[in-house]
Design a protein around this motif. Structure first.
Motif, PDB file in Angstrom:
ATOM      1  N   TYR A 156       0.836  -1.234  -0.079  1.00 40.36           N
ATOM      2  CA  TYR A 156      -0.067   0.168  -0.038  1.00 40.36           C
ATOM      3  C   TYR A 156       0.736   1.287   0.026  1.00 40.36           C
ATOM      4  CZ  TYR A 156      -3.610   3.290   1.052  1.00 40.36           C
ATOM      5  OH  TYR A 156      -4.391   4.457   1.320  1.00 40.36           O
ATOM      6  N   PRO A 157       1.910   1.385   0.784  1.00 44.78           N
ATOM      7  CA  PRO A 157       2.735   2.547   0.717  1.00 44.78           C
ATOM      8  C   PRO A 157       3.192   3.044  -0.909  1.00 44.78           C
ATOM      9  CG  PRO A 157       3.214   1.323   2.741  1.00 44.78           C
ATOM     10  CD  PRO A 157       2.395   0.571   1.952  1.00 44.78           C
ATOM     11  N   GLN A 158       3.682   1.690  -1.332  1.00 42.38           N
ATOM     12  CA  GLN A 158       4.066   1.997  -2.800  1.00 42.38           C
ATOM     13  C   GLN A 158       2.948   2.611  -3.596  1.00 42.38           C
ATOM     14  OE1 GLN A 158       5.659  -1.214  -5.402  1.00 42.38           O
ATOM     15  NE2 GLN A 158       7.085  -1.465  -3.431  1.00 42.38           N
ATOM     16  N   VAL A 159       1.714   1.914  -3.360  1.00 43.62           N
ATOM     17  CA  VAL A 159       0.510   2.505  -4.194  1.00 43.62           C
ATOM     18  C   VAL A 159       0.205   4.092  -3.830  1.00 43.62           C
ATOM     19  CG1 VAL A 159      -1.852   2.174  -4.592  1.00 43.62           C
ATOM     20  CG2 VAL A 159      -0.491   0.355  -4.375  1.00 43.62           C
ATOM     21  N   GLN A 160       0.526   4.298  -2.495  1.00 45.04           N
ATOM     22  CA  GLN A 160       0.098   5.719  -2.142  1.00 45.04           C
ATOM     23  C   GLN A 160       1.219   6.782  -2.812  1.00 45.04           C
ATOM     24  OE1 GLN A 160       0.314   5.245   2.157  1.00 45.04           O
ATOM     25  NE2 GLN A 160      -0.540   7.250   2.506  1.00 45.04           N
ATOM     26  N   ARG A 161       2.585   6.285  -2.961  1.00 49.05           N
ATOM     27  CA  ARG A 161       3.360   7.010  -3.122  1.00 49.05           C
ATOM     28  C   ARG A 161       3.131   7.425  -4.722  1.00 49.05           C
ATOM     29  NH1 ARG A 161       7.307   4.512  -0.184  1.00 49.05           N
ATOM     30  NH2 ARG A 161       7.445   2.959  -1.743  1.00 49.05           N
TER      31      ARG A 161
END
Lengths: 358, 358
Positions: A156-161
């Motif tokens: 999710y953090p990657q998607v968020q970025r």
């Protein structure tokens, strides 16, 4: 005098006991010319309700006459950085113009930042609460999507970025829509079941947005009823088929559906859009007349569907002459001033506009 | 070669029949060195699943070896102005680095705008769908709030203007939160009942956010179980009590609640925050030791609660020596690289991180 009462809320139970106590204390120290600024977040209607009354009762003075009352809450949203707080302009509202100016000056000096003055206290109360609710919903949605990512094997953090990096800074949250909202949500909802995850917020959102169509129909029906007319056999003029304001572009699915549904209900429908010729409209299967005037002639009701500049400049006086009497204006995009329409004798209904009188 | 299949979805039923047909057509025209770019929005896993397979089967060639496959959807969100579309940077992902570079160059030339390269295709698929879902939810929330305004006698467009004017451009939507979200939502929910309006999205959001606490407990329990340890009698070190990263500020209600709950469950808890001295922590009622090392000594599990810079620089090799073996890392704020933690032998669990292996 600045009052800083703290509102208490536990498990969903809101208690204004503390606020009331603080108001009593402040009220007993008020004198003529005082200015009370409430900086806590309060519910809608509390400033001019509970707080005003408590202050007046304990002081024996009148708000707006003897002393001023302003509202400018300090919005420390959870998880906001100090940077966020600095960039946010404080909302200010007051019971009278003088207090508003005074409070603005004070807040500006304290925060060293610009302020935004509200037209009335209730609007400010709503704007503050709505922002917090938006944040709450945003966090909840993020939480749900994150859980989905866990199950799906996505970071999710990657998607968020990725989202942050690609996004233009349009705020999607506060946009009201009578348009057909994105159906792509189903692309996500479909695969969720297999994962054993529930996405409650997107599901509810989808339902809600699908229901907006019925809401539009009921707005029309209700407005006509106020004019003493049944929906069946009414003449209705729909203004705007473009999806984007001031452009000739893809046709709203909503408009097509609305035309068909109204016709099935026995309504005589006409469609107008300044970016499409009557020939083009006819080709697309829309019932139409030569020009705006002819489209509205003898209509019981107009429904404004797109916020084209042209519709913002509608001449209500002329409209009154052309249309049946009484007539209704259903404004789905907020381009007509409700009060002006009512002054001209129209029954006005707008999505999200609680200012109607008749 | 650029494929532009159109996905069809009606009343919630997603059908990839059209996409498949288009892929067959494209697949039969592919040759060595071709690059296929999918520009339609697809569900998560579709590019490297259905689309890749169909292309390979019809062409007899291999993706990543003989031809390239990239994904860069054109996101015409409903109600976006042309301005919005122009400002949005296109997301690009591909099955291999060479295709990614090639596709990037092509898209840049076409859109005359910057692009954002994703680390893998799945992440890109998720980012695209999530943005649409966010928009959908935002619209639904706006619809609900507008209806509330109608009943309450407030003008929603006015409220909207106020929000737009005051807002800094932080995007609240994509923020994941393990923190206590704003309780002020209750201020709105309380008065809704009397109006006969339902606010489904905020209600669900509130429930969801209240449930996050349980979610944190179950993440800890599950990670310890993977290490072969029961929650009861575990030694857990909580890192971070500040609400805001890199500042000494108001204490998270979540941390306090978590400490108490874990203690009641028989866990031996220690708390550490670089911005608070052990003396201050003890004064606030938190069990703590002199420094970071002592706090983590012999711990079965650490739970990272705040994204302080200090925690991003945690030395995992050293941590491994200090902590029990096997040990778990629960990362609620996404500061530890999951793979690095697992290479060092830790069981890693992070909110929204679906990359764990054990």
């Amino acid at each position: 005098v600045i009052a800083t009462p703290i509102k208490t809320d536990e498990k969903g139970n809101v208690s204004y006991a503390n606020v009331e106590k603080a108001c009593k204390r402040v009220g007993s120290n008020i004198h003529r010319g005082s200015l009370v600024i409430v900086v806590s977040v309060v519910g809608i209607g509390i400033i001019e309700g509970l707080i005003k009354e408590t202050l007046e009762n304990t002081s024996g003075l009148k708000v707006g006459v003897d002393f001023g009352l302003a509202y400018s809450p300090f919005l420390i949203g959870v998880e906001q950085t100090l940077e966020d707080v600095k960039n946010r302009k404080r909302i200010i509202a007051a019971t009278d113009k003088t207090s508003l100016k005074k409070a603005s000056a004070i807040i500006k000096t304290i925060t060293k930042n610009d302020v935004v003055e509200a037209e009335n206290v209730k609007t400010a109360e709503a704007a503050v609460i709505f922002q917090i609710v938006q944040q709450d919903v945003g966090i909840a949605l993020a939480n749900e999507l994150a859980l989905f990512c866990e199950k799906k094997g996505i970071d999710y953090p990657q998607v968020q970025r990725l989202i942050e990096a690609s996004k233009s800074d349009i705020s999607l949250l506060s946009r009201l829509s009578s348009l057909t909202p994105p159906r792509e949500t189903y692309l996500l909802l479909e695969e969720v079941e297999n994962l054993g995850v529930k996405l409650r917020i997107p599901v509810v959102a989808r339902e809600l947005n699908e229901e907006m169509f019925k809401r539009v129909i009921s707005l029309i029906r209700e407005a006509l009823k106020t004019c003493g007319k049944p929906l069946r056999r009414a003449k209705i003029s729909l203004l705007g088929i473009s999806q984007t304001p001031n452009t000739k572009d893809s046709i709203k699915p909503l408009t097509k559906k609305l035309v068909r549904t109204l016709e099935r209900k026995g309504v005589k429908v006409r469609v107008y859009d300044p970016y499409f010729s009557s020939h083009e409209l006819t080709e697309m299967g829309y019932p139409t007349k030569k020009n705006l005037t002819e489209n509205m002639e003898g209509a019981d009701c107009i429904v404004i569907m797109t916020s084209h500049e042209r519709f913002k400049r509608l001449n209500l006086k002329r409209l009154k002459v052309i249309m049946k009497k009484p007539a209704a204006i259903i404004d789905l995009v907020g381009v007509v001033e409700p009060n002006k329409a009512e002054v001209e004798g129209f029954t006005y209904r707008g999505l999200g506009r609680g200012v109607k009188k008749r």
